[in-house]
Design a protein around this motif. Structure first.
Motif, short mmCIF file in Angstrom:
data_model
loop_
_atom_site.label_atom_id
_atom_site.label_comp_id
_atom_site.label_asym_id
_atom_site.label_seq_id
_atom_site.Cartn_x
_atom_site.Cartn_y
_atom_site.Cartn_z
N PRO A 89 0.80 -1.23 0.00
CA PRO A 89 0.00 0.00 0.00
C PRO A 89 0.83 1.28 0.00
O PRO A 89 0.46 2.27 -0.64
CB PRO A 89 -0.85 -0.12 1.27
N ILE A 93 0.45 4.96 -2.19
CA ILE A 93 0.32 6.23 -1.47
C ILE A 93 1.47 7.18 -1.82
O ILE A 93 1.26 8.38 -2.04
CB ILE A 93 0.22 5.98 0.06
N HIS A 141 -6.78 -1.61 -4.33
CA HIS A 141 -7.32 -0.24 -4.25
C HIS A 141 -8.58 -0.11 -5.10
O HIS A 141 -9.41 0.75 -4.86
CB HIS A 141 -6.27 0.77 -4.71
N LEU A 178 -8.23 8.42 -6.16
CA LEU A 178 -7.49 7.68 -5.13
C LEU A 178 -6.75 8.63 -4.19
O LEU A 178 -6.65 8.38 -2.99
CB LEU A 178 -6.51 6.71 -5.79
N ARG A 181 -9.17 9.73 -1.67
CA ARG A 181 -9.48 8.64 -0.74
C ARG A 181 -8.35 8.37 0.24
O ARG A 181 -8.56 8.22 1.43
CB ARG A 181 -9.78 7.36 -1.51
N TYR A 182 -7.12 8.30 -0.26
CA TYR A 182 -5.99 7.90 0.59
C TYR A 182 -5.30 9.06 1.29
O TYR A 182 -4.95 8.95 2.46
CB TYR A 182 -4.95 7.12 -0.22
N GLU A 186 -6.35 10.63 5.11
CA GLU A 186 -5.24 10.57 6.04
C GLU A 186 -5.07 11.91 6.77
O GLU A 186 -4.80 11.97 7.96
CB GLU A 186 -3.97 10.21 5.26
#
Length: 192
Positions: A89, A93, A141, A178, A181-182, A186
């Motif tokens: 992952p 990221i 993902h 993405l 989302r990530y 965060e």
């Protein structure tokens, strides 16, 4: 100076990414494209044996450098075709944090597990079972701009599909979605 386009191919080992990338570099005729492959970066490192901990650190730094090399090539206007395995992952990221999301066409390169095992054995240059270890990780993902199945289409056919799709890439791109989302999730998470 315009930022270069990035066609980012993600799939397991032996899924056909490099073959598709080579075809893309040959058929894309609206710019100069460079094929940047994570395997090429790995091949540049020293070949002496390292302790597992030292190897893990070196491989992580290699991937971090690879991501930044992609970003640097695109930043100065180069178009690139990336061939990578996002099997951890943090790799995704990190790419989301350093690559310009609106300039990335994110391509899922898929292939059934039995065919991956057959290809891996035929190649003979990969550890047996590597693709199987990566299989459930690389696509977890779940978001691409376009996907291709290399068991159903040749590398050339996949490259043609991607070429036709490139001018019509969606807004927002999969990388932009993405990233929200990530990375934005965060940032909103409470600190511990």
């Amino acid at each position: 100076m315009a930022v270069g386009r990035i066609i980012f191919l993600n799939g397991t080992s032996s899924s056909g990414k490099s073959s598709i990338a080579q075809e893309l570099v040959d058929i894309l005729d609206d710019g100069v494209f460079f094929h940047l492959a994570v395997d090429s970066f790995n091949a540049m490192r020293t070949k002496r044996n390292l302790a597992q901990e030292d190897l893990d650190v070196a491989l992580r730094r290699t991937r971090l450098g690879f991501h930044r090399a992609i970003a640097a090539m695109a930043e100065v206007g180069n178009d690139v075709v990336v061939d990578h395995v996002l099997s951890e992952p943090w790799r995704l990221i990190d790419c989301l944090s350093v690559l310009p999301p609106d300039n990335v066409l994110f391509v899922g390169v898929r292939c059934p597990l039995d065919e991956l095992a057959r290809r891996e054995q035929a190649r003979g240059d990969r550890p047996s079972g590597l693709a199987a270890l990566q299989y459930d990780l690389v696509h977890q993902h779940g978001d691409y701009d376009i996907e291709c199945d290399t068991s159903a289409a040749s590398p050339r056919d996949c490259a043609e599909l991607i070429k036709e799709f490139l001018p019509r890439r969606p807004t927002p791109t999969a990388f932009a979605r993405l990233r929200v989302r990530y990375l934005e999730d965060e940032c909103r998470a409470p600190s511990r």
